[in-house]
Design an enzyme around this catalytic site. Structure first.
Site, PDB file in Angstrom:
ATOM      1  N   GLY A 112     -32.166 -46.604  11.605  1.00  0.00           N
ATOM      2  CA  GLY A 112     -33.408 -47.163  12.139  1.00  0.00           C
ATOM      3  C   GLY A 112     -34.334 -47.542  11.004  1.00  0.00           C
ATOM      4  CG  ASP A 164     -31.675 -41.357   3.669  1.00  0.00           C
ATOM      5  OD1 ASP A 164     -31.279 -41.775   2.560  1.00  0.00           O
ATOM      6  OD2 ASP A 164     -32.097 -42.120   4.567  1.00  0.00           O
ATOM      7  CE  LYS A 211     -31.448 -47.837   8.031  1.00  0.00           C
ATOM      8  NZ  LYS A 211     -32.352 -47.573   6.879  1.00  0.00           N
ATOM      9  CE  LYS A 243     -35.559 -41.055   5.359  1.00  0.00           C
ATOM     10  NZ  LYS A 243     -34.738 -42.214   4.936  1.00  0.00           N
ATOM     11  CD  GLU A 256     -28.910 -42.726   5.389  1.00  0.00           C
ATOM     12  OE1 GLU A 256     -28.881 -41.790   6.236  1.00  0.00           O
ATOM     13  OE2 GLU A 256     -29.569 -43.751   5.571  1.00  0.00           O
ATOM     14  CE  LYS A 316     -32.173 -40.890   7.547  1.00  0.00           C
ATOM     15  NZ  LYS A 316     -31.590 -42.251   7.681  1.00  0.00           N
ATOM     16  CG  ASP A 367     -29.658 -47.131   4.651  1.00  0.00           C
ATOM     17  OD1 ASP A 367     -29.635 -48.340   4.899  1.00  0.00           O
ATOM     18  OD2 ASP A 367     -30.652 -46.419   4.927  1.00  0.00           O
ATOM     19  CB  SER A 411     -35.009 -40.193  10.159  1.00  0.00           C
ATOM     20  OG  SER A 411     -35.285 -40.365   8.795  1.00  0.00           O
TER      21      SER A 411
HETATM   22  O1  OSB Z   1     -33.422 -44.800   4.829  1.00  0.00           O
HETATM   23  O2  OSB Z   1     -32.849 -44.756   6.868  1.00  0.00           O
HETATM   24  C1  OSB Z   1     -33.711 -44.943   6.012  1.00  0.00           C
HETATM   25  C2  OSB Z   1     -37.057 -45.730   7.714  1.00  0.00           C
HETATM   26  C3  OSB Z   1     -37.537 -46.718   6.881  1.00  0.00           C
HETATM   27  C4  OSB Z   1     -36.808 -47.080   5.777  1.00  0.00           C
HETATM   28  C5  OSB Z   1     -35.584 -46.455   5.497  1.00  0.00           C
HETATM   29  C6  OSB Z   1     -35.083 -45.478   6.333  1.00  0.00           C
HETATM   30  C7  OSB Z   1     -35.853 -45.084   7.438  1.00  0.00           C
HETATM   31  C8  OSB Z   1     -35.477 -44.012   8.361  1.00  0.00           C
HETATM   32  C9  OSB Z   1     -36.132 -44.038   9.725  1.00  0.00           C
HETATM   33  O3  OSB Z   1     -34.774 -43.083   8.039  1.00  0.00           O
HETATM   34  C10 OSB Z   1     -35.200 -43.852  10.863  1.00  0.00           C
HETATM   35  C11 OSB Z   1     -35.886 -44.163  12.178  1.00  0.00           C
HETATM   36  O4  OSB Z   1     -36.192 -45.341  12.479  1.00  0.00           O
HETATM   37  O5  OSB Z   1     -36.124 -43.215  12.924  1.00  0.00           O
HETATM   38 MG    MG Z   2     -31.368 -44.354   4.680  1.00  0.00          MG
END
Ligand code: OSB
Ligand code: MG
Length: 372
Positions: free
Chosen positions: A293, A191, A265, A165, A216, A163, A241, A137
């Site tokens: 995660g 995401d 999660k 952001k 996402e 992924k 999510d 991510s």
């Molecule tokens: O939206 O998936 C998410 C981390 C903190 C809060 C939200 C998200 C995330 C990640 C991190 O995308 C994924 C990881 O732990 O590598």
């Molecule tokens: Mg997410």
């Protein structure tokens, strides 16, 4: 099983690099760890995934600390359990919300039960996969060029999914640059962490030509109805999510057509019992799932890896190796990735990694114990 004590500890771990999503940035992770002690002396560690600020869900590490200390831990200590699968319903009785606080204790009970049964946690829950495909991510970068460099590097390192952001102004063009550099075969997704509204539907439809695995949670953190409208207007599958906080919400997603994939999660849905129920339901409905995660330490990661060994976790999970996040993780061995796969520790009972109690003690900034 019966608990004698639950100890809460907060530690702080610096991230190797800041992580920015549409709703905020973190540089250091404040991590809430639990240590559960059974009446037979067996122990298990677990982790609460709540962040420092309420920008992902309403919970924070501070609300979770209070809720665990005052409500969840006393309730968990109040009775014996035949099986950890009983804890979720018990924690839900006349106790609204606070899924992450409840999940930390609930998952600890699963970890403890697996340890007491001398069974690896993954096998204890019926996991079948020996390894988990890993996705990375990537936080919002400073420029499209910086993003492209990170995407190419991640694919070179073997990650099976990247992924990206996104937020308004850093979206379709940025991901297009990544697609052009990565090639047609690369598994890319975006995401948004709630950065858009339905008014942005035409803009989001611009992703359709980029062949993403999914987008996402583009809309509000607790929305299902508007996501259904958006999904009707997109070819790209929507993955939810934030909006999926229980089995009921997953069923509503399917009934409404709000998405076609679920990021599970366990911390967000109240723990393993709920996560497994969502997994099973999605499997019956032909909805693929993957394990997200929350920048967990190696302790939380152990639970994610075990969960992702269930058969319907068919898409790569956000279960990056320890070295992606931390100079030094708090577990031994640290989590590693080989050829884009994290191995499920099926050769060790319990959560599958030893917890480095000495380094946790050195990192602890506050602690509290709740006893029977
Ligand atoms: O939206 O998936 C998410 C981390 C903190 C809060 C939200 C998200 C995330 C990640 C991190 O995308 C994924 C990881 O732990 O590598
Ligand atoms: Mg997410």
């Amino acid at each position: 099983m019966r608990l004698d004590q639950i100890t809460l500890r907060e530690i702080r771990l610096a991230l190797k690099e800041p992580f920015r999503i549409s709703s905020g940035e973190i540089r250091e992770r404040r991590i809430l760890l639990l240590e559960l002690v059974g009446d037979d002396g067996a122990t298990a560690w677990s982790e609460c995934v709540a962040g420092e600020a309420p920008n992902y869900s309403p919970e924070t590490i501070d609300t979770a600390w209070t809720m665990i200390e005052r409500y969840v831990a006393p309730r968990a200590l109040s009775r014996a359990f035949e099986h950890p699968g009983e804890a979720h319903a018990f924690f839900e009785q006349d106790f609204r919300g606070h899924q992450m606080a409840k999940a930390a204790v609930e998952m600890g009970l699963w970890g403890l039960a697996a340890a007491q049964a001398s069974d690896p946690l993954a096998r204890f829950i019926g996991g079948t996969r020996p390894g988990i495909e890993v996705g990375i991510s990537l936080g919002i970068q400073s420029s499209p060029d910086a993003l492209v460099a990170r995407v190419v590097a991640a694919l070179d390192e073997g990650y099976r999914k990247v992924k990206i952001k996104i937020e308004p102004g850093r979206d379709v063009e940025w991901v297009r640059a990544a697609r052009n550099a990565a090639g047609a075969a690369a598994h890319l997704m975006a995401d948004a962490n709630n950065a858009y509204t339905l008014d942005d539907a035409d803009r989001l439809a611009g992703f359709d030509e980029l062949d993403l695995m999914m987008i996402e949670q583009p809309l509000a953190w607790d929305d299902l109805v508007r996501h259904a409208e958006l999904q009707r207007r997109l070819r790209t599958p929507i993955c939810l999510d934030e909006s999926i906080t229980s089995l009921d919400r997953a069923q509503d997603m399917v009934a409404l057509g709000s998405g076609r994939i679920v990021n599970i999660k366990p911390g967000r849905v109240g723990g393993f019992t709920s996560a497994i129920a969502i997994h099973d339901y999605c499997q019956q409905m032909g909805i693929p799932v993957w394990c997200g995660g929350m920048f967990e330490s190696g302790v939380g990661r152990a639970y994610n890896v075990a969960l992702a060994s269930l058969p319907n976790f068919t898409l790569p999970g956000d279960v990056s190796p320890s070295a992606r996040y931390w100079a030094r993780d708090i577990v031994d061995p640290e989590w590693t990735m080989h050829d884009g796969i994290v191995r499920v520790p099926l050769d060790r009972p319990g959560i599958g990694v030893a917890v480095d109690a000495a380094s946790i003690a050195a990192l602890t900034v506050r602690s509290a114990s709740v006893r029977r």
